[in-house]
Scaffold this motif. Structure first.
Motif, PDB file in Angstrom:
ATOM      1  N   VAL A 242       0.829  -1.206   0.000  1.00  0.00           N
ATOM      2  CA  VAL A 242       0.000   0.000   0.000  1.00  0.00           C
ATOM      3  C   VAL A 242       0.870   1.266   0.000  1.00  0.00           C
ATOM      4  O   VAL A 242       0.550   2.238  -0.670  1.00  0.00           O
ATOM      5  CB  VAL A 242      -0.963  -0.024   1.211  1.00  0.00           C
ATOM      6  N   TYR A 243       1.977   1.239   0.744  1.00  0.00           N
ATOM      7  CA  TYR A 243       2.781   2.456   0.914  1.00  0.00           C
ATOM      8  C   TYR A 243       4.098   2.439   0.146  1.00  0.00           C
ATOM      9  O   TYR A 243       4.918   3.343   0.319  1.00  0.00           O
ATOM     10  CB  TYR A 243       3.073   2.691   2.398  1.00  0.00           C
ATOM     11  N   GLY A 244       4.344   1.423  -0.668  1.00  0.00           N
ATOM     12  CA  GLY A 244       5.639   1.340  -1.356  1.00  0.00           C
ATOM     13  C   GLY A 244       5.935   2.555  -2.204  1.00  0.00           C
ATOM     14  O   GLY A 244       7.011   3.154  -2.115  1.00  0.00           O
ATOM     15  N   GLU A 245       4.986   2.943  -3.032  1.00  0.00           N
ATOM     16  CA  GLU A 245       5.220   4.091  -3.916  1.00  0.00           C
ATOM     17  C   GLU A 245       5.328   5.380  -3.099  1.00  0.00           C
ATOM     18  O   GLU A 245       6.109   6.266  -3.407  1.00  0.00           O
ATOM     19  CB  GLU A 245       4.086   4.191  -4.939  1.00  0.00           C
ATOM     20  N   THR A 246       4.524   5.470  -2.038  1.00  0.00           N
ATOM     21  CA  THR A 246       4.591   6.640  -1.160  1.00  0.00           C
ATOM     22  C   THR A 246       5.991   6.772  -0.544  1.00  0.00           C
ATOM     23  O   THR A 246       6.576   7.868  -0.534  1.00  0.00           O
ATOM     24  CB  THR A 246       3.534   6.493  -0.034  1.00  0.00           C
ATOM     25  N   LEU A 247       6.534   5.659  -0.058  1.00  0.00           N
ATOM     26  CA  LEU A 247       7.860   5.735   0.561  1.00  0.00           C
ATOM     27  C   LEU A 247       8.902   6.121  -0.474  1.00  0.00           C
ATOM     28  O   LEU A 247       9.842   6.865  -0.171  1.00  0.00           O
ATOM     29  CB  LEU A 247       8.198   4.402   1.236  1.00  0.00           C
ATOM     30  N   LYS A 248       8.735   5.641  -1.686  1.00  0.00           N
ATOM     31  CA  LYS A 248       9.660   6.031  -2.748  1.00  0.00           C
ATOM     32  C   LYS A 248       9.605   7.551  -2.955  1.00  0.00           C
ATOM     33  O   LYS A 248      10.641   8.219  -3.008  1.00  0.00           O
ATOM     34  CB  LYS A 248       9.304   5.286  -4.044  1.00  0.00           C
ATOM     35  N   GLU A 249       8.408   8.090  -3.031  1.00  0.00           N
ATOM     36  CA  GLU A 249       8.247   9.542  -3.208  1.00  0.00           C
ATOM     37  C   GLU A 249       8.892  10.322  -2.056  1.00  0.00           C
ATOM     38  O   GLU A 249       9.636  11.278  -2.263  1.00  0.00           O
ATOM     39  CB  GLU A 249       6.751   9.901  -3.244  1.00  0.00           C
ATOM     40  N   VAL A 250       8.591   9.912  -0.834  1.00  0.00           N
ATOM     41  CA  VAL A 250       9.001  10.718   0.322  1.00  0.00           C
ATOM     42  C   VAL A 250      10.500  10.557   0.591  1.00  0.00           C
ATOM     43  O   VAL A 250      11.197  11.529   0.905  1.00  0.00           O
ATOM     44  CB  VAL A 250       8.141  10.348   1.555  1.00  0.00           C
ATOM     45  N   ILE A 251      11.016   9.350   0.464  1.00  0.00           N
ATOM     46  CA  ILE A 251      12.464   9.165   0.685  1.00  0.00           C
ATOM     47  C   ILE A 251      13.254   9.911  -0.388  1.00  0.00           C
ATOM     48  O   ILE A 251      14.234  10.594  -0.094  1.00  0.00           O
ATOM     49  CB  ILE A 251      12.809   7.653   0.688  1.00  0.00           C
TER      50      ILE A 251
END
Lengths: 147, 147, 147, 147, 147, 147, 147, 147, 147, 147
Positions: free
Chosen positions: C95-104
């Protein structure tokens, strides 16, 4: 005696004698990568090579004999793919596969790098910012036949 | 403009100008492998690198700008795996994965070869029995942390 | 003696002595998460760490020796993924993989969080509405090399 | 207007305005991780949250309205899993999944860490040997019901 | 003694004594569904529950002790999915999954039905046209956290 | 006009009119679960049912006509399985599938619960510790034929 | 113009002119199997071959040019595998794969039959009990390198 | 005695006697490919064939008897597919599958090449540039029935 | 004694006595197909049926007892699917699945053919051009419930 | 015009004219099952058959022409397998596959039932307890060649 028992026997003998793939390579005149792959059951040796290796590990002719048999290759691929060291190599193929196709074809034409007429080396490049692993893959270029 | 359109635009411009990854590398001071991977949408460039590349292809700042964006990597892995050139690389990992784990760990300890702090070169070794492809993978060794 | 037998021996000794990963951590100065992962066969220890751990469980040098061997990692991933506790972690990545990519990437640039130069802690936050699990993942940022 | 168009519209507006997830978080009082996940289409917002976010990006009520709809989650999991940043998180679950089960159960009993009553933060820890990514996962412990 | 041996021992004892999950439920004050899932190795019991169950089957404390251990759940999912009885349940999720998402969200908001804070009953509704199976799933609604 | 366009048309009309599956159920005398599944394209209606539903949404006979066609079922199963709400139902089958087989067979004999001669309801049970979702599955028992 | 459009254009021209792969082979001096594979987008031609083929179909230089490009191979493998004609070939590999390994290795030693330095013919053997398909695969034997 | 033990017994006897599939073929009047496939457990023999083969290996009637039983075919397909020799055959089907469909149908009409009324030979073509493997597949054409 | 041992015992007894499924059917008044499926562990029998069958094979009550237990069905599906005889049946479903849906629904309305209230026969139709296998599947039509 | 457009055109014409597969069969002297499979794009017709069918639907020669082309078969297998009607057929193969192998081989020897020299019928058997679907599969027996 089969490839599986051969593998266990060799790994145990290597552990007992405290020798490395590197030193086995020096003792027998073969590449450490090739020796290791044959001992793990992924390559076969010529009989003289097999006898030299068995001798270096104080193992008998039955081991040498099994080392010359032609293995089924890739039997442990599914088990190894979860390991981070192996996955990183797979990741290189996933990320750079199309790039390598472009660059190899530009240099050589339509064809492939053989994985059979193929050798590989592992070297260590010392570096104050962290040592580096150098893998050199050396495969014959095979052009596609047009008929 | 997104990575997909960027890719099509660059490949078309490269074809029109009749330039190679090799010559683009010489013109811009970057590795042909790295340039190609960025143009295919698998790596990002620094802005100056991107401008140099776009310039060498007579493309505009919009292309340079997209080249600096961070891509999702490995997007074409499933499509490329059926291609024999790419499969042979995958086969090397299947057949030699465990061997590389053994040999790298013997030389470096418990850890991996980085696929991030990583470079790769493709060379041609001429040989009367058939030219050979030399792939050199160069990755930083990362030891496992114990805590 | 292999990693599998080591694992069974340690888990049985731990059960017999009635000690926890937490108390083993305090007794040996290592993280409970790290100790547990090594005992399950997913990490290797330095020899002194291994001896300390074996000692704390009244186990011998053979156990310590196997603890220092480099394991194949991820061997039980397929078996664990059906378990709800483990699946929830997997779901967070889905669910959050792409989000973590964006934020990191926004914070650090193009690169990854290392899973090798990496530590992890599990803490308990007491809460009258229900205690909370706090997982802290701490990995070195590795920027992509451009070459 | 659907989640897909919403996502493209927000990412374009964010790029045009040159704002970060971090600054959007400060402007709206929400977590950057949560905002990002909602904008990518993996979470829904309360109406006031959605209006605040749309306002910060000079977008209209139609965007705010779609932000409040309940998404299908995990739609991009298959696409993201080849990306090295995301795969490393998956690898942590593969390698440490059973360890986390052991350690969480030791501290809390039989149950799971919720991925629903759940928050997550991304922090940067500066370090001369290389900055570190700190991911903090915070989920309510849910004990298994016995009935 | 492990979960697998526990399972075989309990199923054999149940067969020898000729008792049903229903009667074990009445004898111990627990739900037949819960008892059965614990005996098959998919749930853990409180110690008193475990002792009551072992007692009802004339089994010893070792069985009771293993019943309190926290199992890896879902271990037999792949084996059971080909069975028509189990596949029909899976088919209900395939056919009605999106419908249930729509209807549950309409009634409760964005969130899920917990499978942890969860009970289930099986009842028989007699019917001259063919008896009916009534499955009642009862799970706590968990709203998504917005932060 | 096909099932896909029908679905989009109905969902848009429902949104415009601000009606719920619940109210559509009351207006037409059908179950909200059944109506929703037919509108999503997973069930077919009798012509009178379809006309009643289309009427309640001020939609025309073409929509009613498509509602009576026999759909291919389960078309969105792969897309929905990553969603946490749907996965939890799947998890129930993974964890309790064998248990349900044991308990249903004990009560009914060798056979299955039909997923065709089948109805399902969703109810809300208010609870100060958190409302609960009650799913009731009601399927005819079908004994295996022996011949 | 890309491989996909080239394929459609060639198949349409072939249909319009009513020519066969066989007659195209005679007209151009190439094998019908090779021509067909290049036209379907699975092989590349030399420029003169490509011009001859385009000429035989009254197509222009753009088609000839695309025929010389190096294709990604195996792109339609997943789509074709359900077709009975193609599956039978796959079945031969499933059933006789190990046999061929035994027999080829007995005759040639450890190595493979190349699929790159490779030609294939399809012949018809008339037979009153039913005509027979004769496939002849002709590949260079590549011995494994030992190093 | 089952097919698995039969296989091991035959392979061991063949190794002890130092005979080849080729010489067994000459001694018994059968094809080496067919003999090998039956001995590996992928084909069945007529009783006289089986007795001849068992006799040639100095094995008894129990072996002959098992050789006549009808095997489950393709049991080792998953294990063999990682082997480069077998994969190359699979690659031929992936790359040329659609081509073979085109060319066979052009010559024969709509139908398939049987893999049941089927024989196969392996020959060695000596060549100064490297010997070649010649595989000849010979299968009855079966036209699709239209009814 | 479990289903697996039962299966081996029955197949061995059948081989020793030299009886066929056909003759067992005549001796016991059951269908050969049903008897065979129960003996292979895919169906259960009534106690009287089981005793009759065990009697016909001179086997004891323990075999009869296991024959009445409710099996997990489909346990050998993955193993059998590579076999050509079984794959052909699967191919019929792949090629004609949608056709059967069209034709059955045209004749019966929206619903399915039951695989539970179901019988099957295998007959031999002699034919000078080659005997034919006649499979007759007979399943109750179950209409979808609308509620 | 391709198979996909042909399919849509025929299904629309059939709907407009309100004819059934059954009546098309009567009008053209072909089996409804065969006609339906050809119209869905899974079989090819003889030209006269195709013209008769197109005529019965008031469609032109372009439709007849495409009906005679040889399709790729099984293209919709993945989409149909989630549908309960089609899955039940698949379940029959999963549950009875080995049984059919046993019984067919007992009657016919080692070989298969052809899925190419094959016809199939669907009949309705009226029954007061619920009508029954009778599927009759009729395939030529093909004995394995021994050579």
């Amino acid at each position: 005696m089969d490839k599986h028992l051969m593998r266990e026997t060799i790994l145990e003998a290597k552990r007992q004698k405290g020798v490395s793939w590197e030193s086995l390579g020096k003792a027998t005149g073969m590449s450490p990568v090739f020796i290791c792959s044959a001992c793990l059951g992924e390559n076969s040796m010529e009989l003289e090579q097999a006898k030299a290796l068995a001798g270096a590990l104080d193992l008998g002719d039955d081991i040498a004999s099994i080392l010359t048999e032609y293995p089924n290759k890739g039997q442990r691929a599914a088990e190894m793919i979860t390991d981070p060291l192996v996955y990183r190599l797979n990741e290189v193929v996933m990320v750079y596969g199309e790039t390598l196709k472009e660059v190899i074809q530009e240099k050589f034409g339509d064809g492939i790098m053989s994985a059979i007429d193929f050798t590989m080396d592992v070297d260590k490049q010392e570096d104050p910012k962290g040592d580096r692993v150098i893998l050199t893959l050396n495969g014959k270029f095979l052009p596609y036949k047009r008929w």
